[in-house]
Design a protein around this motif. Structure first.
Motif, PDB file in Angstrom:
ATOM      1  N   GLU A 258      -4.088   5.468  36.180  1.00 50.07           N
ATOM      2  CA  GLU A 258      -4.052   6.863  36.620  1.00 50.07           C
ATOM      3  C   GLU A 258      -4.856   7.723  35.653  1.00 50.07           C
ATOM      4  OE1 GLU A 258       0.087   7.691  36.647  1.00 50.07           O
ATOM      5  OE2 GLU A 258       0.432   6.869  38.649  1.00 50.07           O
ATOM      6  N   GLY A 259      -5.717   8.572  36.206  1.00 52.67           N
ATOM      7  CA  GLY A 259      -6.493   9.473  35.371  1.00 52.67           C
ATOM      8  C   GLY A 259      -7.356   8.773  34.353  1.00 52.67           C
ATOM      9  N   GLY A 260      -7.771   7.538  34.642  1.00 54.97           N
ATOM     10  CA  GLY A 260      -8.602   6.785  33.715  1.00 54.97           C
ATOM     11  C   GLY A 260      -7.832   6.011  32.679  1.00 54.97           C
ATOM     12  N   ASP A 261      -6.490   6.133  32.639  1.00 49.34           N
ATOM     13  CA  ASP A 261      -5.654   5.427  31.666  1.00 49.34           C
ATOM     14  C   ASP A 261      -4.913   4.284  32.345  1.00 49.34           C
ATOM     15  OD1 ASP A 261      -6.327   7.196  29.596  1.00 49.34           O
ATOM     16  OD2 ASP A 261      -4.750   8.601  30.207  1.00 49.34           O
ATOM     17  N   SER A 262      -5.024   3.076  31.779  1.00 48.68           N
ATOM     18  CA  SER A 262      -4.267   1.941  32.296  1.00 48.68           C
ATOM     19  C   SER A 262      -2.783   2.209  32.112  1.00 48.68           C
ATOM     20  CB  SER A 262      -4.669   0.654  31.563  1.00 48.68           C
ATOM     21  OG  SER A 262      -6.030   0.367  31.786  1.00 48.68           O
ATOM     22  N   ARG A 263      -2.010   1.989  33.181  1.00 47.65           N
ATOM     23  CA  ARG A 263      -0.610   2.399  33.154  1.00 47.65           C
ATOM     24  C   ARG A 263       0.364   1.224  33.142  1.00 47.65           C
ATOM     25  NH1 ARG A 263       2.759   6.627  34.328  1.00 47.65           N
ATOM     26  NH2 ARG A 263       4.731   6.012  35.288  1.00 47.65           N
ATOM     27  N   GLU A 264       0.291   0.343  34.158  1.00 46.82           N
ATOM     28  CA  GLU A 264       1.301  -0.699  34.289  1.00 46.82           C
ATOM     29  C   GLU A 264       0.712  -1.975  34.862  1.00 46.82           C
ATOM     30  OE1 GLU A 264       5.015   2.334  35.427  1.00 46.82           O
ATOM     31  OE2 GLU A 264       4.195   0.970  36.932  1.00 46.82           O
ATOM     32  N   LEU A 265       1.333  -3.095  34.497  1.00 42.63           N
ATOM     33  CA  LEU A 265       1.132  -4.383  35.137  1.00 42.63           C
ATOM     34  C   LEU A 265       2.459  -4.812  35.749  1.00 42.63           C
ATOM     35  CD1 LEU A 265      -1.025  -6.536  32.667  1.00 42.63           C
ATOM     36  CD2 LEU A 265      -1.671  -5.802  34.973  1.00 42.63           C
ATOM     37  N   HIS A 266       2.435  -5.194  37.020  1.00 41.44           N
ATOM     38  CA  HIS A 266       3.636  -5.690  37.684  1.00 41.44           C
ATOM     39  C   HIS A 266       3.432  -7.172  37.997  1.00 41.44           C
ATOM     40  CE1 HIS A 266       5.287  -1.601  39.282  1.00 41.44           C
ATOM     41  NE2 HIS A 266       4.605  -1.442  38.163  1.00 41.44           N
TER      42      HIS A 266
END
Length: 449
Positions: A258-266
């Motif tokens: 989101e917004g260029g930032d890696s957030r989560e791995l599921h």
């Protein structure tokens, strides 16, 4: 003067008599009609190449006749040109011969190996045809598809979808506080799935394979770059397909940014079961149950979102005449860390129940109109302590989210379609900060291959 053209067929298409137009009134019309009659004669003699030349000349001469389109559809079917056969029979949709055309379009779909579309055409004829003979024939085709045919071989499917639209009240996540910002967006979706290792058949009534699936999605906001969303998925699963049942057990890896930032791995374990014709012998409904357990591993800056997520979804859809209705019930349970610090606390482990209802109308002329209603109840068990635009808020967070959506899809060809959608979401929360309304409008084009 009125004329009848008798189509003497030995194949699976129906032998019928279609009335022609009134007797032609000028020389050009007379010549075109003569070509049509000569083409039918050549067809009856088995001279298919000559029949094709004459019938196509009649069409190029400007003749508009149900008999001409029907004969062209039959001729193209007999020579294996299913695409042109389908186009010819579609010319009869919306006329007094649409039931007959629908039945033959089902046969064309079978010729192309598209059992799903064949069921749609036979089902519409079975439900709506005024002629009892057509109803019986369509019902028989459905029985054959449901009872005696082996499962269709699995094959690769791909989707490319491009769309643009407008969204109000942007948020980084659907369950977070809204921003009061609006922006236009562009969506790109690439997806595909198919077998990579066939495992053979079992007893002639089921087939097994190892299946691979992958997808990439991006929503690009034109000015509000902080809300740009990216997602990717890669999965491998074991699939068993019977005549009316389907089982799948697989593992999926999903990535969110989101917004260029890696957030989560599921990392998710997925189990699915599907039963066709679970209500009656002919069309019935389709029942499906999906279970999922996923471990969420966040990237730097999103550590509190780490934990487990469990979801179960049961759905049922049923079609009658040109209508299709579907309902689903979902349950979700989370065990995540919490956001805490500076005297504030926000829970990240909601318990949710979700209900969805959809209704769509399938038009003969390759278009679909649909609508849906949704309700989601979210309960966050641990009391919140947060600041908002109205000051300090505390207490248990309970959300009621209501959704409504309208869609329209026009199939330009068997692969290309244009899709328009409009949706409204309203979240009523016990905490003021999480109250919001959101609208999304989208227009796009899909390519299925």
């Amino acid at each position: 003067m009125s004329r009848l053209l008798f189509l003497l067929l030995t194949g699976p298409l129906l032998m019928v008599a279609l009335p022609s137009l009134a007797a032609p009134g000028d020389t050009a019309d007379t010549d075109a009609w003569q070509l049509l009659q000569e083409g039918v004669g050549a067809f009856e003699r088995g001279e298919l190449a000559q029949a094709r030349r004459l019938l196509e000349q009649a069409r190029e001469s400007g003749l508009e006749s149900s008999a001409l389109y029907y004969n062209l559809g039959v001729l193209y079917y007999r020579v294996g040109d299913y695409r042109r056969s389908r186009q010819a029979f579609r010319q009869l949709l919306g006329t007094e011969h649409e039931d007959l055309a629908g039945y033959n379009l089902g046969l064309v779909a079978l010729g192309e190996g598209d059992e799903k579309m064949a069921r749609v055409w036979f089902g519409q004829v079975f439900d709506t045809a005024g002629q009892e003979k057509l109803r019986r024939l369509a019902g028989r085709q459905l029985q054959i598809l449901n009872q005696t045919q082996s499962p269709a071989p699995a094959h690769w499917l791909g989707l490319v979808a491009l769309s643009g639209g407008y969204e109000s009240n942007l948020a980084l996540r659907p369950d977070s506080a809204a921003s009061d910002l609006s922006d236009g967006f562009t969506d790109v979706l690439l997806a595909g799935r198919g077998p990579v290792l066939p495992l053979g058949a079992t007893g002639g009534s089921s087939a097994e394979a190892v299946q691979l699936s992958a997808s990439v999605f991006r929503r690009h906001y034109h000015t509000e770059r902080d809300f740009i969303t990216d997602a990717a998925q890669l999965g491998v699963s074991w699939v068993s397909r019977g005549v009316a049942e389907r089982y799948e057990i697989g593992v999926e890896q999903r990535f969110f940014r989101e917004g260029g930032d890696s957030r989560e791995l599921h990392t998710a374990l997925v189990l699915e079961y599907q039963q066709d014709s679970c209500a009656d012998d002919y069309l019935g409904g389709r029942c499906q149950l999906a279970l999922e357990a996923s471990y969420v591993r966040p990237f730097d800056g999103f550590e509190p979102y780490e934990g487990m997520r469990y979801e179960a979804v049961a759905s049922y859809d049923h079609r009658w005449a040109r209508w299709q209705a579907a309902g689903s019930l979902g349950l979700e349970f989370n065990r995540r860390e919490d956001l805490a610090g500076d005297g504030q606390f926000a829970g990240l482990s909601p318990r949710r129940q979700e209900l969805g209802l959809e209704l769509s109308y399938l038009g003969w002329a390759a278009w679909i109109l649909g609508g849906g209603l949704g309700y989601r109840y979210s309960d966050y068990p641990d009391p919140y302590q947060i600041t908002s635009d109205i000051g300090w808020e505390s207490g248990r967070r309970v959300d009621h989210r209501y959704s409504v959506e309208l869609t329209a899809e026009d199939f330009l060809t068997q692969s290309w379609s244009v899709v328009a959608a409009a949706s409204h979401h309203s979240n009523d929360s016990s905490l003021h900060q999480y109250d919001y309304d959101n609208e999304v409008y989208r227009l796009g084009i899909d390519y299925l291959f």
